[in-house]
Design a protein around this motif. Structure first.
Motif, short mmCIF file in Angstrom:
data_model
loop_
_atom_site.label_atom_id
_atom_site.label_comp_id
_atom_site.label_asym_id
_atom_site.label_seq_id
_atom_site.Cartn_x
_atom_site.Cartn_y
_atom_site.Cartn_z
N ARG A 1 0.97 -1.18 -0.04
CA ARG A 1 0.01 -0.12 0.04
C ARG A 1 0.84 1.37 0.05
N ARG A 2 1.97 1.15 0.73
CA ARG A 2 2.88 2.42 0.57
C ARG A 2 3.45 2.85 -0.88
N SER B 1 -3.36 21.15 8.83
CA SER B 1 -2.98 22.17 7.81
C SER B 1 -2.85 21.55 6.59
N ILE B 2 -3.19 22.25 5.33
CA ILE B 2 -3.05 21.82 3.91
C ILE B 2 -1.79 21.01 3.82
N GLY B 3 -0.69 21.68 4.04
CA GLY B 3 0.72 20.98 3.87
C GLY B 3 0.61 19.62 4.33
N ASN B 4 0.21 19.39 5.78
CA ASN B 4 0.53 17.98 6.55
C ASN B 4 -0.67 17.16 5.84
N ASN B 5 -1.77 17.72 5.14
CA ASN B 5 -2.69 16.84 4.53
C ASN B 5 -1.85 16.09 3.32
N ILE B 6 -1.25 17.14 2.62
CA ILE B 6 -0.68 16.69 1.30
C ILE B 6 0.45 15.71 1.56
N ALA B 7 1.28 16.18 2.90
CA ALA B 7 2.41 15.18 3.24
C ALA B 7 2.02 13.88 4.10
N PHE B 8 0.61 13.51 4.11
CA PHE B 8 0.12 12.70 5.00
C PHE B 8 0.85 11.39 4.63
N GLY B 9 1.42 10.88 3.54
CA GLY B 9 1.77 9.59 2.99
C GLY B 9 3.20 9.63 2.98
N ILE B 10 3.99 10.59 3.41
CA ILE B 10 5.48 10.96 3.34
C ILE B 10 5.88 10.56 4.58
N GLU B 11 6.81 9.79 4.60
CA GLU B 11 7.46 9.57 5.98
C GLU B 11 8.27 10.65 6.58
N GLU B 12 9.04 11.41 5.59
CA GLU B 12 9.86 12.71 5.85
C GLU B 12 9.22 13.74 5.27
N SER B 13 8.60 14.86 5.62
CA SER B 13 8.10 15.84 5.07
C SER B 13 9.03 16.72 4.35
N ASP B 14 8.72 17.08 3.13
CA ASP B 14 9.74 17.89 2.19
C ASP B 14 8.89 18.88 1.65
N PRO B 15 9.21 20.36 1.97
CA PRO B 15 8.38 21.37 1.45
C PRO B 15 8.56 21.36 -0.12
N VAL C 1 -6.47 18.68 -3.66
CA VAL C 1 -5.55 18.41 -2.57
C VAL C 1 -5.34 17.01 -2.18
N SER C 2 -6.47 16.08 -2.39
CA SER C 2 -6.54 14.75 -2.28
C SER C 2 -5.57 14.11 -3.22
N ILE C 3 -5.43 14.41 -4.59
CA ILE C 3 -4.65 14.27 -5.64
C ILE C 3 -3.17 14.28 -5.42
N ALA C 4 -3.07 15.76 -4.90
CA ALA C 4 -1.57 16.17 -4.36
C ALA C 4 -1.01 15.13 -3.30
N ARG C 5 -1.88 14.62 -2.30
CA ARG C 5 -1.43 13.73 -1.36
C ARG C 5 -1.04 12.46 -1.93
N ALA C 6 -1.66 11.86 -3.09
CA ALA C 6 -1.39 10.62 -3.63
C ALA C 6 -0.03 10.72 -4.42
N ILE C 7 0.00 12.05 -5.10
CA ILE C 7 1.30 12.27 -5.76
C ILE C 7 2.59 12.30 -5.23
N ALA C 8 2.44 13.18 -3.71
CA ALA C 8 3.57 13.31 -3.33
C ALA C 8 4.13 12.24 -2.52
N LYS C 9 3.68 11.05 -2.37
CA LYS C 9 4.17 9.75 -1.93
C LYS C 9 5.12 8.92 -3.12
N GLU C 10 4.82 9.58 -4.29
CA GLU C 10 5.71 9.11 -5.41
C GLU C 10 5.32 7.79 -5.71
N PRO C 11 4.29 7.25 -5.83
CA PRO C 11 3.92 5.96 -5.89
C PRO C 11 4.30 5.06 -7.34
#
Length: 596
Positions: free
Chosen positions: A425-426, A441-455, A497-507
């Motif tokens: 799933r990761r 926050s919006i930033g934390n929602n986008i970074a939800f699937g990332i282990e280490e948040s990167d702006p 924002v939900s799409i950004a959250r999925a993209i951010a984890k680089e699946p």
């Protein structure tokens, strides 16, 4: 008590605190008994001293004798005060051991339940309400803690104090002991029944309060709908009715509570009168001294609370057993979604689905019937179909939220059930149809699937999802706090924002489950154009009821009633002039009429 046996592992874990609590309880009760004996000695001393004082006073030695007598009385007073202080110290230690132990167990139980909840499959959540899940981890655990803390504490006190006091009373005067204790069984039974009435009415109040809270939560969550339909006054009237019900139940409980202390005081008073009467007869006959009566009255008062607490503790244990039964019911639920080989590997993205069928276990509805398709690494698959055709079910099966009834899903040639579930799933980015954003926050929602948040990653994901400009226009930008379920944002912004959250984890695999339904055609095209670069070299699955979302896919399958009725790319499906072409024409005409 059987459901509560499950708690024994926690009692064993904190056995040190329990043993200390027992030691402190014994010492505390010793300091309860000694003052009563001191009172008896002091009264007898005063009575005897008074009989000696009169002759001494007549002989001219009254003042000296008085000073000596007063010194001994002061000594008795100081000793009683010291005993009381020492008892208070050890009562403090009892609470610092037994009550803290119960809080530690409460913490462990809540963590165990929450951890177990998260391991259970989606089918569990489909058949159990959120309110019920929350009640078991909050109210039921609190009742169990009452058993582990106050019930054990008062139970130990009863088991230790009662034998100590009764034994000593019998050694002093067996007959007076029998008469003094006569009302105590009646007291215990009375408190037991009153407690049951209190608990029964408390349960009704709790349910009423729960209903009231649910009503208020729904009213505030749906405040836009209430205002739009001008239902504020009706909502206020409904709230007043619910509040009236809560008020009446609370008053009924208050009336029962009012019986509690009068019953205690009446029966203690009866016991005291019996003790004074029988003891007085024995004093007159010369069998005992005055001090014994005072000592026994103190003993009766000492035993009043333990005997009273017997009914209360019994009620607590009953409630805790019922709550632990409810907790055990969910803890005994097992997840059928388990990994057979626990493979942890970087996936490439080739997906094969062979003869896939699925029946929802809770409803018995067959969502998929013999579905097969293949996606090569880096390709895009479009899944088109009307509502209820089984599109989202495929997404859930690929995420392994469920296991198929029949058929096989393979990723990179390995059956999906061989992969470690979390690791699989990761590596999958999922944008659900029903968007859920956390109150963060919006930033934390986008970074939800990332282990280490990167702006930088967060900003790039927001740009790719075409929501970056909206975010930076907020006064606090990415630090903007979202309301409940993301209510701060519009429907389209939430989906992006939900799409950004999925993209951010680089699946490695990206699943878009009808995630563009809340955006207009223009925004949809902007997002799809941006996603072209994202989907490049990445296996992507676009699930939609809108043909425009899937027309750029390498291959498209059309579902109807859980079956694949057409497959091909956009051009070949248009040539077939089947369901896909018909949907495309209808949606294109609808879009043109809206534009006009």
């Amino acid at each position: 008590m059987k459901p509560l046996w499950r708690l024994n592992k926690y009692l064993y874990k904190y056995k040190g605190l329990i043993l200390l609590g027992i030691v402190f309880t014994v010492i505390s009760n010793i300091f309860v008994i000694i003052p009563a004996q001191l009172v008896r000695l002091a009264i007898d001393y005063v009575v005897e001293s008074f009989s000696i004082y009169r002759p001494l006073e007549q002989g001219g030695m009254g003042d000296q004798a008085q000073d000596i007598f007063l010194k001994f009385v002061v000594v008795f007073g100081v000793l009683i005060l010291v005993m009381a202080l020492l008892r208070g110290v050890f009562l403090f230690f009892i609470r610092q051991t037994l009550i803290i132990m119960s809080r530690k167990v409460e913490y462990d139980i809540k963590n165990e339940i929450f951890d177990h909840y998260q391991k259970l499959p989606l089918s569990f959540y489909r058949k159990n309400s959120t309110g019920d899940l929350m009640a078991r981890i909050t109210e039921d655990v609190s009742r169990v803690r009452m058993y582990l803390g106050p019930a054990i504490m008062y139970g130990l006190n009863l088991l230790i104090l009662f034998p100590l006091v009764i034994t000593y009373m019998i050694t002093v005067n067996p007959v007076l002991t029998l008469y003094a204790l006569l009302p105590l069984p009646v007291l215990s039974l009375s408190i037991y029944y009153v407690n049951n009435m209190i608990n029964e009415r408390s349960e009704k109040i709790q349910r009423s309060l729960s209903g009231l809270s649910t009503f208020v939560q729904e009213a505030f969550s749906g405040i836009r709908v209430l205002k739009a339909f001008v239902r504020e006054s009706d909502s206020a009237n409904d709230f007043a009715t619910a509040s009236e019900d809560y008020k009446l139940k609370s008053i009924r409980l208050t009336r029962v509570n009012a019986l509690f202390f009068p019953i205690i005081m009446a029966l203690v008073g009866v016991s005291t009168i019996i003790t004074v009467y029988v003891g007085g007869l024995q004093v007159i006959s010369g069998e005992i001294g005055y001090g014994v009566i005072a000592e026994f009255i103190l003993y009766v008062n000492m035993l009043t609370w333990p005997v009273t607490s017997l009914g209360w503790v019994t009620s607590i244990v009953q409630r805790a057993a019922a709550s632990q039964t409810r907790i055990n019911e969910f803890l005994d639920e097992k997840s059928e979604i388990i990994s057979t080989n626990n493979i942890k590997a970087t996936i490439h993205g080739t997906v094969e689905v062979e003869n896939l069928s699925f029946i929802y276990p809770d409803s018995g509805i067959q969502a998929l019937k013999d579905v097969s398709f293949q996606i090569k690494e880096g390709q895009t698959l479009g899944i088109i179909g009307t509502t209820g055709s089984g599109k989202s079910t495929i997404a859930n099966l690929l995420m392994r939220m469920y296991d198929p009834s029949t058929g096989v899903i393979k990723v990179d040639g390995n059956p999906i059930d061989q992969y470690d579930i979390s690791d699989l799933r990761r590596q999958i980015g999922y944008v659900p149809q029903d968007v859920f954003l956390f109150s963060d926050s919006i930033g934390n929602n986008i970074a939800f699937g990332i282990e280490e948040s990167d702006p930088k990653i967060i900003e790039q994901a927001a740009k790719d999802a075409d929501v970056y400009q909206n975010i930076v226009e907020f006064p606090k930008g990415f630090e903007t706090m979202l309301g409940e379920r993301g209510i701060t944002l519009s429907g389209g912004q939430k989906q992006r924002v939900s799409i950004a959250r999925a993209i951010a984890k680089e699946p490695k695999i990206l699943i878009l489950d009808d995630c563009l339904s809340a955006v207009d055609t223009k925004t949809e095209n902007v997002i799809l154009t941006a996603l072209k670069n994202i989907m490049k070299d990445r296996t992507s699955i676009i699930i939609s009821h809108r043909v425009s979302s899937a027309k750029l896919a390498d291959q498209i399958i059309v579902l109807d009633d859980g079956k694949v009725i057409e497959r091909g790319n956009h051009a070949s499906l248009m040539k077939q002039k089947g369901v896909y072409a018909e949907l495309y024409e209808k949606q294109t005409q609808a879009g043109e009429s809206i534009d006009n």
